[in-house]
Design a protein around this motif. Structure first.
Motif, PDB file in Angstrom:
ATOM      1  N   TRP A 267       2.841  -6.016  -8.337  1.00  0.00           N
ATOM      2  CA  TRP A 267       1.621  -6.107  -7.548  1.00  0.00           C
ATOM      3  C   TRP A 267       1.194  -4.704  -7.126  1.00  0.00           C
ATOM      4  CZ3 TRP A 267       3.865 -10.382  -3.864  1.00  0.00           C
ATOM      5  CH2 TRP A 267       3.912 -11.594  -4.555  1.00  0.00           C
ATOM      6  N   CYS A 268      -0.073  -4.534  -6.894  1.00  0.00           N
ATOM      7  CA  CYS A 268      -0.621  -3.277  -6.359  1.00  0.00           C
ATOM      8  C   CYS A 268      -0.305  -2.088  -7.261  1.00  0.00           C
ATOM      9  CB  CYS A 268      -0.083  -2.953  -4.968  1.00  0.00           C
ATOM     10  SG  CYS A 268       0.061  -4.329  -3.867  1.00  0.00           S
ATOM     11  N   GLN A 269      -0.091  -2.353  -8.553  1.00  0.00           N
ATOM     12  CA  GLN A 269       0.263  -1.219  -9.407  1.00  0.00           C
ATOM     13  C   GLN A 269      -0.891  -0.239  -9.575  1.00  0.00           C
ATOM     14  OE1 GLN A 269       1.981  -2.859 -13.028  1.00  0.00           O
ATOM     15  NE2 GLN A 269       3.999  -2.240 -12.350  1.00  0.00           N
ATOM     16  N   ASP A 270      -2.120  -0.745  -9.378  1.00  0.00           N
ATOM     17  CA  ASP A 270      -3.266   0.148  -9.527  1.00  0.00           C
ATOM     18  C   ASP A 270      -3.545   0.935  -8.248  1.00  0.00           C
ATOM     19  OD1 ASP A 270      -3.831  -2.200  -8.261  1.00  0.00           O
ATOM     20  OD2 ASP A 270      -5.897  -2.337  -8.991  1.00  0.00           O
ATOM     21  N   ALA A 272      -2.476   3.746  -5.379  1.00  0.00           N
ATOM     22  CA  ALA A 272      -1.721   5.006  -5.438  1.00  0.00           C
ATOM     23  C   ALA A 272      -0.773   5.119  -4.250  1.00  0.00           C
ATOM     24  CB  ALA A 272      -2.692   6.175  -5.471  1.00  0.00           C
ATOM     25  N   CYS A 273      -0.020   4.053  -3.964  1.00  0.00           N
ATOM     26  CA  CYS A 273       0.928   4.113  -2.853  1.00  0.00           C
ATOM     27  C   CYS A 273       2.131   4.970  -3.269  1.00  0.00           C
ATOM     28  CB  CYS A 273       1.421   2.717  -2.489  1.00  0.00           C
ATOM     29  SG  CYS A 273       0.125   1.651  -1.871  1.00  0.00           S
ATOM     30  N   SER A 274       2.632   5.741  -2.326  1.00  0.00           N
ATOM     31  CA  SER A 274       3.816   6.560  -2.600  1.00  0.00           C
ATOM     32  C   SER A 274       5.028   5.634  -2.700  1.00  0.00           C
ATOM     33  CB  SER A 274       4.027   7.563  -1.468  1.00  0.00           C
ATOM     34  OG  SER A 274       4.402   6.860  -0.296  1.00  0.00           O
ATOM     35  N   PRO A 275       6.099   6.102  -3.347  1.00  0.00           N
ATOM     36  CA  PRO A 275       7.316   5.270  -3.402  1.00  0.00           C
ATOM     37  C   PRO A 275       7.794   4.871  -2.009  1.00  0.00           C
ATOM     38  CG  PRO A 275       7.483   7.110  -4.931  1.00  0.00           C
ATOM     39  CD  PRO A 275       6.219   7.334  -4.149  1.00  0.00           C
ATOM     40  N   ALA A 276       7.662   5.781  -1.038  1.00  0.00           N
ATOM     41  CA  ALA A 276       8.117   5.459   0.325  1.00  0.00           C
ATOM     42  C   ALA A 276       7.260   4.345   0.928  1.00  0.00           C
ATOM     43  CB  ALA A 276       8.051   6.707   1.196  1.00  0.00           C
ATOM     44  N   THR A 277       5.942   4.418   0.693  1.00  0.00           N
ATOM     45  CA  THR A 277       5.046   3.372   1.216  1.00  0.00           C
ATOM     46  C   THR A 277       5.363   2.044   0.557  1.00  0.00           C
ATOM     47  OG1 THR A 277       3.339   5.027   1.549  1.00  0.00           O
ATOM     48  CG2 THR A 277       2.619   2.734   1.523  1.00  0.00           C
ATOM     49  N   ARG A 278       5.609   2.080  -0.750  1.00  0.00           N
ATOM     50  CA  ARG A 278       5.925   0.839  -1.458  1.00  0.00           C
ATOM     51  C   ARG A 278       7.232   0.241  -0.949  1.00  0.00           C
ATOM     52  NH1 ARG A 278       3.198  -0.502  -6.211  1.00  0.00           N
ATOM     53  NH2 ARG A 278       4.996  -1.662  -6.944  1.00  0.00           N
ATOM     54  N   ARG A 279       8.212   1.102  -0.682  1.00  0.00           N
ATOM     55  CA  ARG A 279       9.500   0.595  -0.179  1.00  0.00           C
ATOM     56  C   ARG A 279       9.309  -0.111   1.156  1.00  0.00           C
ATOM     57  NH1 ARG A 279      11.966   4.986  -2.324  1.00  0.00           N
ATOM     58  NH2 ARG A 279      11.695   6.221  -0.451  1.00  0.00           N
ATOM     59  N   ALA A 280       8.391   0.444   1.983  1.00  0.00           N
ATOM     60  CA  ALA A 280       8.194  -0.104   3.327  1.00  0.00           C
ATOM     61  C   ALA A 280       7.204  -1.270   3.336  1.00  0.00           C
ATOM     62  CB  ALA A 280       7.695   0.997   4.260  1.00  0.00           C
ATOM     63  N   CYS A 281       6.536  -1.492   2.203  1.00  0.00           N
ATOM     64  CA  CYS A 281       5.494  -2.531   2.146  1.00  0.00           C
ATOM     65  C   CYS A 281       6.119  -3.916   2.398  1.00  0.00           C
ATOM     66  CB  CYS A 281       4.822  -2.491   0.786  1.00  0.00           C
ATOM     67  SG  CYS A 281       3.600  -3.779   0.561  1.00  0.00           S
ATOM     68  N   SER A 282       5.440  -4.701   3.214  1.00  0.00           N
ATOM     69  CA  SER A 282       5.988  -6.025   3.541  1.00  0.00           C
ATOM     70  C   SER A 282       6.037  -6.930   2.309  1.00  0.00           C
ATOM     71  CB  SER A 282       5.159  -6.674   4.648  1.00  0.00           C
ATOM     72  OG  SER A 282       3.810  -6.766   4.263  1.00  0.00           O
ATOM     73  N   LEU A 283       5.188  -6.659   1.327  1.00  0.00           N
ATOM     74  CA  LEU A 283       5.231  -7.471   0.105  1.00  0.00           C
ATOM     75  C   LEU A 283       6.543  -7.257  -0.648  1.00  0.00           C
ATOM     76  CD1 LEU A 283       1.609  -6.991  -1.279  1.00  0.00           C
ATOM     77  CD2 LEU A 283       2.483  -8.761   0.235  1.00  0.00           C
TER      78      LEU A 283
END
Ligand SMILES: [Zn+2]
Lengths: 385, 92
Positions: A267-270, A272-283
């Motif tokens: 999800w949300c691959q398009d 430009a979230c940083s790896p840190a933001t993705r790790r913290a993402c509730s999804l």
């Protein structure tokens, strides 16, 4: 038949401020009555059909019509089981729905703190029976719950606790690692598509404790379910195939629940979230969506029914188990039965952050508005600690 | 051959935990009408949380097939047949 002689509503207020509005409720009492019946059974009582009365419990400080909750008085058992009380948080999701409406009406701003109170006013009884277009008689039939008698302590000794720390009202759930491993393999093979299945097993009663545990024995893949990126459709053909598979197993198993995946890494691959933001993402951390909740409420309405979510996150798969607790679906813990042939470490279980569907108990006093997640498609930062 | 004016059937939900018996079901009615009448007694929702209708297929256990809503009760069912209501439901 569930009888209630009251109309319930929520009153919204800002701290020390004026009343913001009220929300008439159309409560679904079934989860509460199911929970009360299961609680009585766990305590060693006789099985009772999920029929009874819903009675308001007055707020001890304010008195009626303000409530501290409600209680369920079950019919049909002799002696009658003790009434089962439910707190105001039974209506937490209604409160969030009401607060969202207040935000839309610009009476509240997103993030504002508000409180809500539960009120009840008397009203004449309404029959819950609905008339069908075709005139015929339909009667509910009660069948005994399939419960086997066996001691639970050996299962406790053979398993390790995983996931959330449960309240005292949670019933024990025993889940084999093999089931998690099989589910994970199916999730990884499906890639960006959601997949799912059914959880089979037994209810085991230990009269000495007394208590009842749910012992999961297997998962059955939902082969005919239609998996897409953000949804999974259980079709009538899915259920037919599952019923056939259960019959073939000849193990007297019952359906204890269901499982499905959230392929969050796709999800949300398009974006430009940083790896840190993705790790913290509730999804990525795991959640139970409003669609998941709707499905669980409608199909898996018994108090012992479970839902397992396998989140396929950037860092691999992790699991979270959900179940009924006092009539509300919450993330819950389980006891993992290790696979003796598998030396791998136990699977990752999602952390203990509160769920969108299960606000903390103090939320009734002064809940902060939290939007209900209607779709998993929006990337959201983690909740503040 | 005696033609029945009505018949009785039993029904359950997919988890096998909810059961109901429908009596005096007119044979001229449709399976769709029968299913709609069974839902409240099986405490199954006809609408989901967003207000969208939930579709149910009746699975006739004797023939192991899903019945069509427009089929006539008298053509599809025999007395004391058992139906399982299979919903089309979506997880997100
Ligand atoms: Zn989901």
């Amino acid at each position: 038949m569930i009888v209630c002689h009251h109309r319930f509503l929520l009153l919204f207020q800002q701290p020390e401020g004026p009343v913001l509005g009220q929300l008439p409720l159309a409560p679904n009492w079934e989860p509460a009555v199911e929970w009360a019946a299961f609680a009585a059974l766990r305590a060693g009582g006789r099985e009772t059909p999920p029929h009874g009365r819903v009675v308001p419990v007055a707020d001890p400080r304010l008195g009626l019509p303000y409530l501290s909750g409600f209680r369920v008085e079950l019919d049909g058992a002799d002696p009658a089981p003790p009434p089962c009380e439910f707190p105001v948080t039974y209506f937490a999701r209604d409160a969030r729905r009401g607060s969202a409406a207040l935000v839309a009406a610009k009476k509240l701003r997103d993030g504002d703190t508000f409180s809500y109170r539960l009120l009840a006013v008397e009203q004449p009884e309404e029959s819950s029976a609905q008339s069908a277009a075709l005139a015929f008689e339909v009667g509910e039939e009660t069948r005994p719950l399939a419960v086997t008698n066996a001691p639970l302590p050996p299962l406790f000794a053979a398993t390790m606790p995983m996931g959330e720390t449960d309240g005292s009202s949670a019933y024990p759930v025993f889940l084999p690692q093999a089931v998690l491993t099989e589910a994970q393999a199916l999730v990884e093979a499906a890639g960006a598509r959601e997949v799912g299945g059914l959880l089979l097993g037994h209810l085991q009663r230990d009269p000495a404790l007394p208590d009842i545990g749910a012992v999961v024995t297997a998962q059955i893949p939902a082969r005919h379910a239609v998996g897409e990126a953000e949804k999974l459709t259980f079709t009538p053909e899915t259920w037919a195939a599952v019923e056939a598979a259960i019959r073939l197993r000849r193990s007297r198993e019952i359906i204890l629940g269901w499982w499905h995946s959230h392929p969050a890494r796709f999800w949300c691959q398009d974006k430009a979230c940083s790896p840190a933001t993705r790790r913290a993402c509730s999804l990525q951390r795991g959640f139970f969506s409003s669609d998941d909740l709707s499905l669980h409420e409608n199909v898996f309405a018994k108090a012992f029914h479970l839902a397992l979510v396998v989140t396929y996150a950037d860092e691999g798969c992790h699991h979270a188990l959900y179940g009924w607790n006092q009539g509300v679906v919450q993330r819950r813990g389980f006891r993992l039965l290790p696979d003796p042939t598998d030396a791998r470490p136990p699977p990752t279980v999602a952390g203990s952050a509160p769920l969108p569907t299960s606000p903390p108990a103090e939320a009734a006093a002064a809940p902060t508005h939290t939007p209900i997640r209607e779709s998993p498609a929006t990337c959201q930062p983690a909740d503040p600690p | 051959m005696v033609q029945l004016a009505s018949l009785s059937v039993t029904a359950s939900d997919v988890t096998g935990q909810k059961h109901a018996r429908a009596r005096n079901v007119p044979v001229d009615g449709s399976i769709g009408e029968l299913v709609d009448g069974l839902l409240p007694r099986l405490r199954l929702n006809s609408l989901d949380r967003s207000g969208q209708p939930v579709h149910y297929d009746a699975r006739l256990q004797r023939e192991e097939r899903h019945l069509h809503r427009t089929e006539r009760v008298g053509d599809a069912l025999l007395p004391d047949d058992h139906l399982v209501l299979h919903p089309r439901v979506v997880a997100g």
